[in-house]
Design a protein around this motif. Structure first.
Motif, PDB file in Angstrom:
ATOM      1  N   GLN A   1       0.848  -1.181   0.000  1.00 53.48           N
ATOM      2  CA  GLN A   1       0.000   0.000   0.000  1.00 53.48           C
ATOM      3  C   GLN A   1       0.890   1.239   0.000  1.00 53.48           C
ATOM      4  OE1 GLN A   1      -2.384   0.505   3.539  1.00 53.48           O
ATOM      5  NE2 GLN A   1      -3.292   2.409   2.813  1.00 53.48           N
ATOM      6  N   VAL A   2       0.556   2.223  -0.833  1.00 53.11           N
ATOM      7  CA  VAL A   2       1.316   3.469  -0.896  1.00 53.11           C
ATOM      8  C   VAL A   2       0.399   4.640  -0.573  1.00 53.11           C
ATOM      9  CG1 VAL A   2       2.671   5.022  -2.352  1.00 53.11           C
ATOM     10  CG2 VAL A   2       2.912   2.540  -2.632  1.00 53.11           C
ATOM     11  N   VAL A   3       0.764   5.406   0.451  1.00 54.65           N
ATOM     12  CA  VAL A   3       0.049   6.629   0.815  1.00 54.65           C
ATOM     13  C   VAL A   3       1.056   7.767   0.665  1.00 54.65           C
ATOM     14  CG1 VAL A   3      -1.315   7.813   2.561  1.00 54.65           C
ATOM     15  CG2 VAL A   3      -1.311   5.301   2.483  1.00 54.65           C
ATOM     16  N   SER A   4       0.783   8.695  -0.255  1.00 49.46           N
ATOM     17  CA  SER A   4       1.803   9.696  -0.571  1.00 49.46           C
ATOM     18  C   SER A   4       1.167  10.933  -1.197  1.00 49.46           C
ATOM     19  CB  SER A   4       2.825   9.105  -1.554  1.00 49.46           C
ATOM     20  OG  SER A   4       2.215   8.885  -2.815  1.00 49.46           O
ATOM     21  N   ASN A   5       2.031  11.884  -1.532  1.00 41.70           N
ATOM     22  CA  ASN A   5       1.608  12.999  -2.363  1.00 41.70           C
ATOM     23  C   ASN A   5       1.402  12.503  -3.792  1.00 41.70           C
ATOM     24  OD1 ASN A   5       1.937  14.955  -0.222  1.00 41.70           O
ATOM     25  ND2 ASN A   5       4.139  14.825  -0.561  1.00 41.70           N
ATOM     26  N   ASP A   6       0.914  13.393  -4.648  1.00 41.20           N
ATOM     27  CA  ASP A   6       0.690  13.018  -6.042  1.00 41.20           C
ATOM     28  C   ASP A   6       1.272  14.107  -6.935  1.00 41.20           C
ATOM     29  OD1 ASP A   6      -0.268  11.598  -8.264  1.00 41.20           O
ATOM     30  OD2 ASP A   6      -2.121  11.076  -7.228  1.00 41.20           O
ATOM     31  N   VAL A   7       0.982  14.030  -8.207  1.00 40.02           N
ATOM     32  CA  VAL A   7       1.455  15.026  -9.161  1.00 40.02           C
ATOM     33  C   VAL A   7       0.256  15.508  -9.976  1.00 40.02           C
ATOM     34  CG1 VAL A   7       2.025  13.290 -10.908  1.00 40.02           C
ATOM     35  CG2 VAL A   7       3.199  15.502 -10.936  1.00 40.02           C
ATOM     36  N   ALA A   8       0.288  16.762 -10.385  1.00 38.86           N
ATOM     37  CA  ALA A   8      -0.814  17.346 -11.153  1.00 38.86           C
ATOM     38  C   ALA A   8      -0.242  18.269 -12.229  1.00 38.86           C
ATOM     39  CB  ALA A   8      -1.751  18.130 -10.236  1.00 38.86           C
ATOM     40  N   PRO A   9      -0.977  18.447 -13.331  1.00 46.70           N
ATOM     41  CA  PRO A   9      -0.512  19.385 -14.368  1.00 46.70           C
ATOM     42  C   PRO A   9      -0.708  20.826 -13.917  1.00 46.70           C
ATOM     43  CG  PRO A   9      -2.661  18.508 -14.956  1.00 46.70           C
ATOM     44  CD  PRO A   9      -2.229  17.772 -13.710  1.00 46.70           C
ATOM     45  N   ARG A  10       0.163  21.696 -14.396  1.00 43.48           N
ATOM     46  CA  ARG A  10      -0.059  23.130 -14.204  1.00 43.48           C
ATOM     47  C   ARG A  10      -1.124  23.600 -15.199  1.00 43.48           C
ATOM     48  NH1 ARG A  10       3.580  25.356 -10.770  1.00 43.48           N
ATOM     49  NH2 ARG A  10       5.482  24.156 -10.360  1.00 43.48           N
ATOM     50  N   GLU A  11      -1.748  24.699 -14.863  1.00 47.23           N
ATOM     51  CA  GLU A  11      -2.863  25.186 -15.677  1.00 47.23           C
ATOM     52  C   GLU A  11      -2.451  25.353 -17.141  1.00 47.23           C
ATOM     53  OE1 GLU A  11      -6.180  28.805 -15.708  1.00 47.23           O
ATOM     54  OE2 GLU A  11      -4.651  28.707 -14.125  1.00 47.23           O
ATOM     55  N   GLY A  12      -3.239  24.741 -18.014  1.00 49.20           N
ATOM     56  CA  GLY A  12      -2.993  24.869 -19.443  1.00 49.20           C
ATOM     57  C   GLY A  12      -1.893  23.989 -19.985  1.00 49.20           C
ATOM     58  N   LYS A  13      -1.355  23.098 -19.136  1.00 44.07           N
ATOM     59  CA  LYS A  13      -0.238  22.266 -19.563  1.00 44.07           C
ATOM     60  C   LYS A  13      -0.496  20.795 -19.242  1.00 44.07           C
ATOM     61  CE  LYS A  13       3.510  25.667 -19.278  1.00 44.07           C
ATOM     62  NZ  LYS A  13       4.920  25.876 -18.863  1.00 44.07           N
ATOM     63  N   SER A  14       0.292  19.937 -19.864  1.00 49.10           N
ATOM     64  CA  SER A  14       0.359  18.518 -19.518  1.00 49.10           C
ATOM     65  C   SER A  14       1.542  18.307 -18.585  1.00 49.10           C
ATOM     66  CB  SER A  14       0.542  17.679 -20.789  1.00 49.10           C
ATOM     67  OG  SER A  14       1.062  16.396 -20.487  1.00 49.10           O
ATOM     68  N   ILE A  15       1.484  17.276 -17.746  1.00 50.37           N
ATOM     69  CA  ILE A  15       2.625  17.002 -16.858  1.00 50.37           C
ATOM     70  C   ILE A  15       3.871  16.656 -17.654  1.00 50.37           C
ATOM     71  CG2 ILE A  15       1.201  16.287 -14.894  1.00 50.37           C
ATOM     72  CD1 ILE A  15       1.945  13.386 -15.545  1.00 50.37           C
ATOM     73  N   ASN A  16       3.708  16.260 -18.907  1.00 48.89           N
ATOM     74  CA  ASN A  16       4.861  15.907 -19.740  1.00 48.89           C
ATOM     75  C   ASN A  16       5.323  17.050 -20.628  1.00 48.89           C
ATOM     76  OD1 ASN A  16       4.969  13.299 -18.648  1.00 48.89           O
ATOM     77  ND2 ASN A  16       3.477  12.532 -20.115  1.00 48.89           N
ATOM     78  N   ASP A  17       4.843  18.272 -20.336  1.00 50.31           N
ATOM     79  CA  ASP A  17       5.379  19.482 -20.950  1.00 50.31           C
ATOM     80  C   ASP A  17       6.542  20.001 -20.104  1.00 50.31           C
ATOM     81  OD1 ASP A  17       3.420  19.436 -22.909  1.00 50.31           O
ATOM     82  OD2 ASP A  17       2.106  20.863 -21.862  1.00 50.31           O
ATOM     83  N   GLU A  18       7.401  20.785 -20.727  1.00 49.35           N
ATOM     84  CA  GLU A  18       8.455  21.466 -19.981  1.00 49.35           C
ATOM     85  C   GLU A  18       7.820  22.365 -18.923  1.00 49.35           C
ATOM     86  OE1 GLU A  18      12.639  22.337 -19.411  1.00 49.35           O
ATOM     87  OE2 GLU A  18      11.686  20.918 -20.800  1.00 49.35           O
ATOM     88  N   GLY A  19       8.183  22.177 -17.663  1.00 48.08           N
ATOM     89  CA  GLY A  19       7.596  22.962 -16.582  1.00 48.08           C
ATOM     90  C   GLY A  19       6.115  22.730 -16.398  1.00 48.08           C
ATOM     91  N   GLY A  20       5.632  21.568 -16.816  1.00 42.46           N
ATOM     92  CA  GLY A  20       4.189  21.337 -16.845  1.00 42.46           C
ATOM     93  C   GLY A  20       3.588  20.649 -15.650  1.00 42.46           C
ATOM     94  N   TRP A  21       4.423  20.205 -14.685  1.00 45.99           N
ATOM     95  CA  TRP A  21       3.868  19.460 -13.548  1.00 45.99           C
ATOM     96  C   TRP A  21       4.176  20.154 -12.224  1.00 45.99           C
ATOM     97  CZ3 TRP A  21       7.118  17.419  -9.745  1.00 45.99           C
ATOM     98  CH2 TRP A  21       8.476  17.356 -10.072  1.00 45.99           C
ATOM     99  N   GLN A  22       3.381  19.806 -11.239  1.00 43.10           N
ATOM    100  CA  GLN A  22       3.595  20.313  -9.887  1.00 43.10           C
ATOM    101  C   GLN A  22       3.174  19.238  -8.893  1.00 43.10           C
ATOM    102  OE1 GLN A  22       0.930  23.625  -9.035  1.00 43.10           O
ATOM    103  NE2 GLN A  22      -0.593  22.782 -10.435  1.00 43.10           N
ATOM    104  N   ILE A  23       3.722  19.322  -7.694  1.00 39.34           N
ATOM    105  CA  ILE A  23       3.339  18.369  -6.660  1.00 39.34           C
ATOM    106  C   ILE A  23       1.932  18.699  -6.165  1.00 39.34           C
ATOM    107  CG2 ILE A  23       4.371  19.712  -4.765  1.00 39.34           C
ATOM    108  CD1 ILE A  23       5.159  16.934  -3.545  1.00 39.34           C
TER     109      ILE A  23
END
Length: 256
Positions: free
Chosen positions: A135-157
């Motif tokens: 079982q893993v309980v942790s933070n996650d990752v989300a895209p920044r507004e208007g971006k994909s997480i796989n864009d340059e600078g596109g993800w945030q915790i």
């Protein structure tokens, strides 16, 4: 607090006598993946170390320090994952410990200040389909507004909760510790993200030479050091077999 349901405490599903909670980065792994990204892909080692000292010694919220670390990393998230899979190594004793836990009905619960997709990707690389049993309980990752997480600078915790820790690990542990006739509860960790969990279980394994040892000594929290999961495995097995109590195992700095 409301009643605790089985969905709140999945580690109790098999009625274990012992539950093993653990940090992930720098504990299950030999190197912290978030530190690696910050040092090599973000603002670097010096600022990261200063941030950790501010948390440990000056009371700065871990959440704020960690947010700055992750915000400094601009590499697309899929490239971060690929970099970590090529770089981060599993603790040399963990696979044998994991297999023993599976054979002896000792659930492993990862409580991490890191990010779920990173942890899952690495565990699946090392353990294959068996990783689903952790079982893993942790933070996650989300895209920044208007971006994909796989864009340059596109993800945030995306933090797990609203606490000053970002992920207050004690919240998950207390779901179990508050129950009558609960199992023996153990925890392993190494650093500042583990401060909220340090006082919550029957025995704390603190990695030798790391910040968690310093904190435990400052706050008079009983602990025992470990070098890797080989020493943890030996102690947990003795506790499980009734040859050692969690209290008697808290010997402080013995694996230096």
């Amino acid at each position: 607090m409301g009643s605790v349901t089985s969905s709140d405490t999945p580690a109790l599903a098999t009625n274990p006598r012992l539950i093993f909670f653990t940090d992930f980065d720098g504990t299950v792994t030999t190197h912290d993946s978030n530190d690696y990204m910050t040092d090599n892909l973000g603002f670097g080692l010096a600022l990261r170390r200063q941030g950790n000292q501010d948390v440990l010694l000056r009371g700065r919220p871990f959440r704020d320090s960690f947010q700055e670390m992750m915000d400094s990393i601009k590499l697309p998230f899929d490239q971060c994952i690929a970099t970590l899979r090529a770089t981060i190594k599993l603790d040399p004793g963990f696979r044998a410990f994991f297999d023993w836990c599976r054979a002896n009905n000792v659930p492993i619960v990862v409580l991490s200040g890191g990010m779920q997709p990173v942890i899952r990707s690495l565990l699946e690389m090392w353990l294959g389909d068996e990783a689903r049993h952790i079982q893993v309980v942790s933070n996650d990752v989300a895209p920044r507004e208007g971006k994909s997480i796989n864009d340059e600078g596109g993800w945030q915790i995306r933090f797990h909760d609203d606490s000053i820790h970002g992920h207050d690990k004690s919240i998950e542990i207390r779901k179990y510790s508050s129950l009558p006739d609960r199992p023996v509860m153990l925890y392993a960790g190494d650093g500042v993200s583990d401060l909220s969990a340090a006082k919550e279980t029957d025995l704390l394994f603190a990695k030798a030479g790391k910040d968690l040892v310093t904190y435990c000594e400052m706050e008079k929290v009983p602990f025992v050091t470990f070098q890797d999961f080989t020493t943890i495995h030996e102690t947990v097995r003795e506790i499980h077999e009734g040859k050692l109590t969690a209290k008697d195992a808290a010997l402080g700095r013995i694996h230096e």
